[in-house]
Write a protein that holds these residues in place. Structure first.
Motif, PDB file in Angstrom:
ATOM      1  N   MET A   1      55.870  -4.647   2.744  1.00 25.54           N
ATOM      2  CA  MET A   1      54.881  -5.714   2.650  1.00 25.54           C
ATOM      3  C   MET A   1      53.704  -5.418   3.652  1.00 25.54           C
ATOM      4  N   GLY A   2      52.570  -5.730   3.399  1.00 25.61           N
ATOM      5  CA  GLY A   2      51.344  -5.549   4.247  1.00 25.61           C
ATOM      6  C   GLY A   2      51.376  -6.721   5.257  1.00 25.61           C
ATOM      7  N   VAL A   3      50.388  -6.272   6.308  1.00 28.82           N
ATOM      8  CA  VAL A   3      50.357  -7.185   7.445  1.00 28.82           C
ATOM      9  C   VAL A   3      48.883  -7.178   7.859  1.00 28.82           C
ATOM     10  N   ALA A   4      48.061  -8.192   8.171  1.00 25.21           N
ATOM     11  CA  ALA A   4      46.826  -8.191   8.691  1.00 25.21           C
ATOM     12  C   ALA A   4      46.794  -9.025   9.899  1.00 25.21           C
ATOM     13  N   VAL A  12      39.020  -3.695  20.967  1.00 23.77           N
ATOM     14  CA  VAL A  12      39.046  -2.844  19.675  1.00 23.77           C
ATOM     15  C   VAL A  12      38.100  -1.596  19.934  1.00 23.77           C
ATOM     16  N   ASP A  13      38.647  -0.397  20.078  1.00 24.57           N
ATOM     17  CA  ASP A  13      37.900   0.609  19.739  1.00 24.57           C
ATOM     18  C   ASP A  13      37.684   1.133  18.478  1.00 24.57           C
ATOM     19  N   ARG A  14      36.443   1.003  18.020  1.00 26.02           N
ATOM     20  CA  ARG A  14      36.249   0.842  16.391  1.00 26.02           C
ATOM     21  C   ARG A  14      36.424   2.379  15.994  1.00 26.02           C
ATOM     22  N   ASN A  15      36.572   3.395  17.008  1.00 28.47           N
ATOM     23  CA  ASN A  15      36.794   4.819  16.627  1.00 28.47           C
ATOM     24  C   ASN A  15      38.385   5.404  16.264  1.00 28.47           C
ATOM     25  N   GLU A  16      39.094   4.234  17.003  1.00 30.03           N
ATOM     26  CA  GLU A  16      40.440   4.374  16.828  1.00 30.03           C
ATOM     27  C   GLU A  16      41.347   3.545  15.943  1.00 30.03           C
ATOM     28  N   THR A  17      40.760   2.422  15.575  1.00 27.34           N
ATOM     29  CA  THR A  17      41.521   1.301  14.881  1.00 27.34           C
ATOM     30  C   THR A  17      40.646   1.106  13.719  1.00 27.34           C
ATOM     31  N   LEU A  29      44.145  -3.595   8.713  1.00 24.07           N
ATOM     32  CA  LEU A  29      45.087  -3.501   7.575  1.00 24.07           C
ATOM     33  C   LEU A  29      46.050  -2.459   7.660  1.00 24.07           C
ATOM     34  N   ALA A  30      47.194  -3.005   7.294  1.00 27.67           N
ATOM     35  CA  ALA A  30      48.436  -1.872   7.482  1.00 27.67           C
ATOM     36  C   ALA A  30      48.176  -0.980   6.300  1.00 27.67           C
ATOM     37  N   PRO A  31      48.870   0.396   6.129  1.00 29.32           N
ATOM     38  CA  PRO A  31      48.671   1.127   5.123  1.00 29.32           C
ATOM     39  C   PRO A  31      49.250   0.399   3.906  1.00 29.32           C
TER      40      PRO A  31
END
Length: 82
Positions: A1-4, A12-17, A29-31
């Protein structure tokens, strides 16, 4: 089940997340979770328009519609919504 998750921009570091912006809310968003489509944002904005001025604390139900992005976005734009 996905998680948001709603992410605080300051942490938040936009390069990592990998984030997806939906109605002004940054979602992580989870895989396996589908990325919300433009049509879904139209649905969310239409929903906000429908509940505008109707009730102080409207009851909004997002039933198993994916990542929970609609509920998160509506709660962000209408904090009194339940």
């Amino acid at each position: 089940m996905g998680v948001a998750l709603v992410m605080d921009k300051a942490h938040v570091d936009r390069n990592e997340t990998p984030l997806h912006r939906f109605m002004g809310v940054d979602l992580e968003l989870a895989p396996g979770v589908l990325v919300p489509r433009e049509e879904t944002e139209l649905l969310g904005r239409t929903s906000l328009g429908l509940i505008e001025g109707r009730a102080e604390s409207p009851l909004v139900i997002d039933m198993c519609c994916g990542s929970g992005n609609l509920a998160l976005a509506i709660a962000t734009h209408r904090p009194a919504a339940r």
